[in-house]
Design an enzyme around this catalytic site. Structure first.
Site, mmCIF file in Angstrom:
data_model
loop_
_atom_site.group_PDB
_atom_site.id
_atom_site.type_symbol
_atom_site.label_atom_id
_atom_site.label_comp_id
_atom_site.label_asym_id
_atom_site.label_seq_id
_atom_site.Cartn_x
_atom_site.Cartn_y
_atom_site.Cartn_z
ATOM 1 N N GLU A 9 107.405 -6.019 1.880
ATOM 2 C CA GLU A 9 105.996 -6.064 0.990
ATOM 3 C C GLU A 9 106.083 -5.790 -0.195
ATOM 4 O O GLU A 9 105.217 -6.598 -1.175
ATOM 5 C CB GLU A 9 104.975 -5.230 1.939
ATOM 6 C CG GLU A 9 104.823 -5.492 3.259
ATOM 7 C CD GLU A 9 103.670 -4.854 4.018
ATOM 8 O OE1 GLU A 9 102.498 -4.645 3.156
ATOM 9 O OE2 GLU A 9 103.747 -4.573 4.968
ATOM 10 N N ASP A 82 105.752 -3.357 6.819
ATOM 11 C CA ASP A 82 105.615 -2.106 7.074
ATOM 12 C C ASP A 82 105.191 -2.073 8.606
ATOM 13 O O ASP A 82 104.921 -2.962 9.437
ATOM 14 C CB ASP A 82 104.119 -1.511 6.524
ATOM 15 C CG ASP A 82 104.381 -1.079 4.865
ATOM 16 O OD1 ASP A 82 105.570 -1.326 4.350
ATOM 17 O OD2 ASP A 82 103.289 -1.173 4.319
ATOM 18 N N ASP A 84 103.434 -1.127 10.978
ATOM 19 C CA ASP A 84 101.949 -0.708 11.647
ATOM 20 C C ASP A 84 101.214 -1.924 11.732
ATOM 21 O O ASP A 84 101.721 -3.169 11.787
ATOM 22 C CB ASP A 84 101.304 -0.023 10.569
ATOM 23 C CG ASP A 84 100.984 -0.322 9.275
ATOM 24 O OD1 ASP A 84 101.399 -1.741 9.061
ATOM 25 O OD2 ASP A 84 100.548 0.233 8.229
ATOM 26 N N GLU A 86 98.841 -3.619 10.274
ATOM 27 C CA GLU A 86 98.659 -4.606 8.896
ATOM 28 C C GLU A 86 100.065 -5.188 8.760
ATOM 29 O O GLU A 86 100.306 -6.415 8.479
ATOM 30 C CB GLU A 86 98.527 -3.687 7.848
ATOM 31 C CG GLU A 86 97.585 -4.422 6.874
ATOM 32 C CD GLU A 86 96.068 -4.642 7.399
ATOM 33 O OE1 GLU A 86 95.732 -6.043 6.579
ATOM 34 O OE2 GLU A 86 95.514 -4.185 8.183
ATOM 35 N N TYR A 300 107.550 6.711 6.775
ATOM 36 C CA TYR A 300 106.148 5.985 6.437
ATOM 37 C C TYR A 300 105.087 6.716 6.145
ATOM 38 O O TYR A 300 104.984 7.832 7.361
ATOM 39 C CB TYR A 300 105.939 4.920 7.532
ATOM 40 C CG TYR A 300 105.168 3.791 7.150
ATOM 41 C CD1 TYR A 300 105.107 2.975 6.093
ATOM 42 C CD2 TYR A 300 104.195 3.598 7.953
ATOM 43 C CE1 TYR A 300 104.168 2.397 5.864
ATOM 44 C CE2 TYR A 300 103.324 2.664 7.759
ATOM 45 C CZ TYR A 300 103.145 1.815 6.860
ATOM 46 O OH TYR A 300 102.214 0.978 6.512
ATOM 47 N N ARG A 302 101.559 6.195 6.569
ATOM 48 C CA ARG A 302 100.558 5.790 7.271
ATOM 49 C C ARG A 302 100.695 6.029 8.854
ATOM 50 O O ARG A 302 101.071 5.100 9.492
ATOM 51 C CB ARG A 302 100.104 4.565 7.044
ATOM 52 C CG ARG A 302 99.615 4.240 5.540
ATOM 53 C CD ARG A 302 99.023 2.676 5.488
ATOM 54 N NE ARG A 302 98.758 2.682 4.008
ATOM 55 C CZ ARG A 302 99.314 2.214 3.081
ATOM 56 N NH1 ARG A 302 100.367 1.698 3.250
ATOM 57 N NH2 ARG A 302 99.020 2.200 1.665
ATOM 58 N N HIS A 346 104.670 5.648 15.134
ATOM 59 C CA HIS A 346 106.099 6.114 14.469
ATOM 60 C C HIS A 346 105.950 7.611 14.078
ATOM 61 O O HIS A 346 104.941 8.210 14.439
ATOM 62 C CB HIS A 346 106.392 5.176 13.317
ATOM 63 C CG HIS A 346 105.183 4.565 12.519
ATOM 64 N ND1 HIS A 346 104.209 5.241 11.489
ATOM 65 C CD2 HIS A 346 104.770 3.445 12.478
ATOM 66 C CE1 HIS A 346 103.421 4.518 11.363
ATOM 67 N NE2 HIS A 346 103.401 3.306 11.728
#
Length: 715
Positions: A9, A82, A84, A86, A300, A302, A346
């Protein structure tokens, strides 16, 4: 021709990963989303099973062309967005744009940007997870439905440019509800009685508090009552009634989740949620760390999980054992309980290389990057350590019909506090002092009795840390939404941040009241939490996003139609506060207006008279340069607060840190307060530490030197 293309990203992440994968891999960045719902249209076909209309985002055309071009030149494409919902959705949009086979294993997921994690992820790709993608779509479409149906209603009935959102509206309601509690609060008087005691007349004095009267908790509501108790205590003989000794254990907190990191960074570092996430993103994506080169420093950021990898626990154990010894380690690695509704996709936020201490990376990071890394590293290391142990002593002294309680605690084994000391409340701080050795029956001398008046306080307004904590507890939003939600409600002028506390504006109150009347579910905390659970259920394949949206849309559409018919135009022109400061041009008394960077003074005769003035907040600090002026609080063009001399422009004395009346003992300049640190306001004072150049500044200096050397060589 490259063997494989890997798409992430962000460019920073791409640069770090390319170093690990070598020349057979080309790593490019998608710069976030490439496709989304159109801004100019609703983009959701509610008549056709909530089919979304996705379009390429304006301005991303050249990037899409370059990705397509790169994709044609390789044998294999990996999507490493990422880890997740999103990120999974972005990978799905990329696969659609690049016309990839959805049944192929091309999705690469890693929780940390280290060489082993990246190589292992590339060796073990998986298929795109449709439930994850659908969960993101359900959330995105629901937010679009609420936003695009409610916002035009607010424009028409209240004020142009307003917006309403599924999460932001509830956040504003929480702030408004707290303000209503504060406004309705009635303060009540109460008194406490403290005492100074000693075993002998000239022996050590220790503190106590009167806790009971006639066997019940003492309650004093007036000065006359306090005086009566004072007189009775002065006549009483005191002796030790009870001595309690016990050990207390304090367990470490689990590693950080997104929410707890934002809360702790706010409390300890003064970072806003947005700033915390920006810096955490930098630490995750990779920074240049000496001979290591570009290195991802944390996992990560989030996440709502407290789980950590076994390998990380083992690495932490080895480092801690060498540094502190085996007695600082628990018999078994701790396992922290999973919170309700936690996704656990995660790990918790932890250092990606636990053995890499903050001191080793400090010289390569900016001050803010170092402070956040230090916080994350210490919290993680502490979570893997032994409990702290304290000896607690309590002495209960009887004095006639009263009991006086004294307490002290002594740290006997530091445990995890050797690495990460959690904040103590005032009670704990007071209980750090020692108590004399006494036994039951010993006589005690009451040296002084101190009644003190208090008043009950209203509940405090929310600051960023406790609002995020409340949102997490209530199940409102998810880790990735806390920071943008707060940013949005401030940008929409529904909420103001005053001295780090959130105050609802009149506009915010009006909008919340309207939503409560016509759209009660939208601002209902329970309903919003249930909707979050329903959206989570899509990922777990308990339901489809179409069914979740279908159950919501029907009643919501009826409520919108009803509101359209019944709500008249609402007047939000709140009368501005008139001051006693005359306009220098027309003589009218100026009023207080709200602007982009806070309040300011303006002439009420606008637009005929456009005179404005900053609101000056004076301090009691004399200017140390001109000696005549006083320091006053000002705002820069960007809205940043600073303090300058009232004699400006004749005197240019300025401070970006809050001045105090205390003077420096070395140079006589005023002392300043920044966070919890007091330092001299004179940059050149010998008491100030030498200013450390940032990595960027060092790079600029090196480049400048090279440029000079090259010029001289040419000459």
């Amino acid at each position: 021709m490259s063997k494989a293309l890997l798409i992430v990203e962000s460019p920073a992440k791409a640069k770090t990963i390319e170093k690990y994968l070598g020349k057979n891999y080309k790593v490019l960045a998608s710069m976030g989303h490439l496709r989304d719902l159109p801004k100019s249209q609703f983009g959701v076909d509610t008549e056709n099973n909530f089919t979304p209309k996705y379009i390429n985002i304006r301005g991303k055309g050249d990037l899409i062309k370059s990705l397509k071009s790169a994709a044609k030149k390789v044998d294999k494409i990996f999507l490493a967005t990422d880890p997740d919902r999103e990120g999974e959705a972005i990978a799905w949009h990329l696969a659609t744009i690049l016309d990839m086979d959805m049944d192929q294993k091309n999705r690469v997921v890693f929780n940390e940007i280290t060489k082993d994690a990246i190589k292992d992820a590339v060796k073990n790709p998986r298929k795109l997870e449709i439930p994850l993608i659908d969960a993101q779509q359900g959330r995105r479409l629901l937010d679009r439905i609420v936003g695009y149906k409610l916002s035009p209603l607010l424009w028409k009935k209240v004020k142009w440019g307003l917006s309403a959102g599924r999460v932001q509206s509830v956040a504003v309601r929480l702030i408004c509800d707290r303000e209503a509690e504060i406004e309705a609060f009635v303060s009540e008087e109460y008194w406490t009685i403290a005492a100074k005691l000693s075993k002998e007349v000239k022996s050590m004095i220790f503190d106590g508090n009167v806790v009971t009267y006639q066997g019940k908790k003492i309650e004093i509501s007036s000065e006359s009552e306090a005086t009566d108790h004072l007189k009775a205590l002065e006549k009483s003989d005191a002796k030790v009634k009870l001595v309690e000794k016990k050990e207390r254990k304090r367990s470490p907190q689990p590693p950080f989740t997104t929410s707890t990191l934002q809360q702790d960074a706010s409390r300890r570092l003064g970072f806003g949620a947005r700033k915390t996430m920006q810096i955490a993103q930098q630490l995750y994506e990779g920074l240049s760390v000496g001979s290591r080169g570009l290195t991802g420093l944390i996992t990560y950021m989030r996440t709502d999980s407290t789980r950590i990898a076994d390998s990380a626990a083992l690495e932490a154990k080895a480092w801690l054992s060498e540094k502190y010894g085996s007695e600082y380690l628990p018999a078994k690695p701790p396992v922290y309980s999973k919170k309700k509704n936690a996704q656990d996709a995660h790990e918790a936020i932890r250092p990606s290389i636990p053995s890499l201490s903050p001191d080793e990376v400090k010289s390569f990071l900016s001050n803010d990057q170092f402070r956040l890394y230090d916080l994350i590293w210490r919290r993680f290391m502490a979570s893997q350590m032994q409990v702290a142990r304290y000896d607690l002593v309590a002495i209960v002294t009887s004095a006639g019909e009263y009991e006086i309680r004294s307490g002290a605690s002594k740290l006997t084994f530091a445990g995890f506090t050797a690495v990460y000391e959690e904040g103590k409340d005032e009670k704990e701080k007071k209980e750090q002092v020692a108590l004399p050795e006494v036994v039951v029956g010993d006589k005690v001398h009451i040296r002084k009795i101190m009644p003190e008046q208090h008043f009950t306080q209203p509940p405090p307004r929310y600051n960023e840390a406790n609002l995020i904590k409340l949102m997490e507890e209530k199940g409102i939003g998810r880790p990735s939404t806390y920071a943008p939600t707060i940013e949005t409600v401030i940008a929409r002028k529904y909420v103001e941040r005053v001295q780090k506390q959130f105050h609802p504006t009149e506009l915010g109150k009006i909008v919340v009241d309207l939503l409560k009347e016509y759209f009660p579910t939208i601002v209902d905390v329970g309903f919003t939490a249930e909707m979050e659970t329903a959206l989570d259920g899509i990922e777990e394949e308990k339901s489809s996003y179409q069914s979740v949206l279908g159950s919501f849309y029907g009643p919501f559409e009826k409520a919108v139609s009803k509101a359209e018919e019944e709500i008249g135009k609402i007047d939000v022109n709140v009368e501005p506060e008139v001051t006693d400061i005359p306009c220098e041009n027309c003589g009218l008394m100026m009023v207080i207006k709200q602007g982009r960077f806070g309040t300011f003074l303006a002439c009420p005769n606008y637009p005929a008279c456009k005179t404005t003035k900053p609101i000056v907040k004076e301090t009691d600090v004399h200017c140390p340069l001109c000696k005549d002026g006083m320091l006053i609080e000002r705002r820069s063009k960007r809205g940043k607060k600073f303090w300058g001399c009232s004699k400006y422009p004749e005197c240019t004395c300025v401070s970006w840190d809050e001045p105090t009346q205390e003077k420096c003992t070395v140079c006589g300049f005023f002392m300043t307060k920044k966070m919890n640190r007091i330092q001299c306001g004179n940059q050149d004072c010998s008491t100030r530490p030498p200013k450390k150049s940032s990595v960027a500044e060092k790079g600029k200096k090196t480049a400048a030197k090279k440029k000079v050397a090259t010029t001289k060589k040419k000459e």
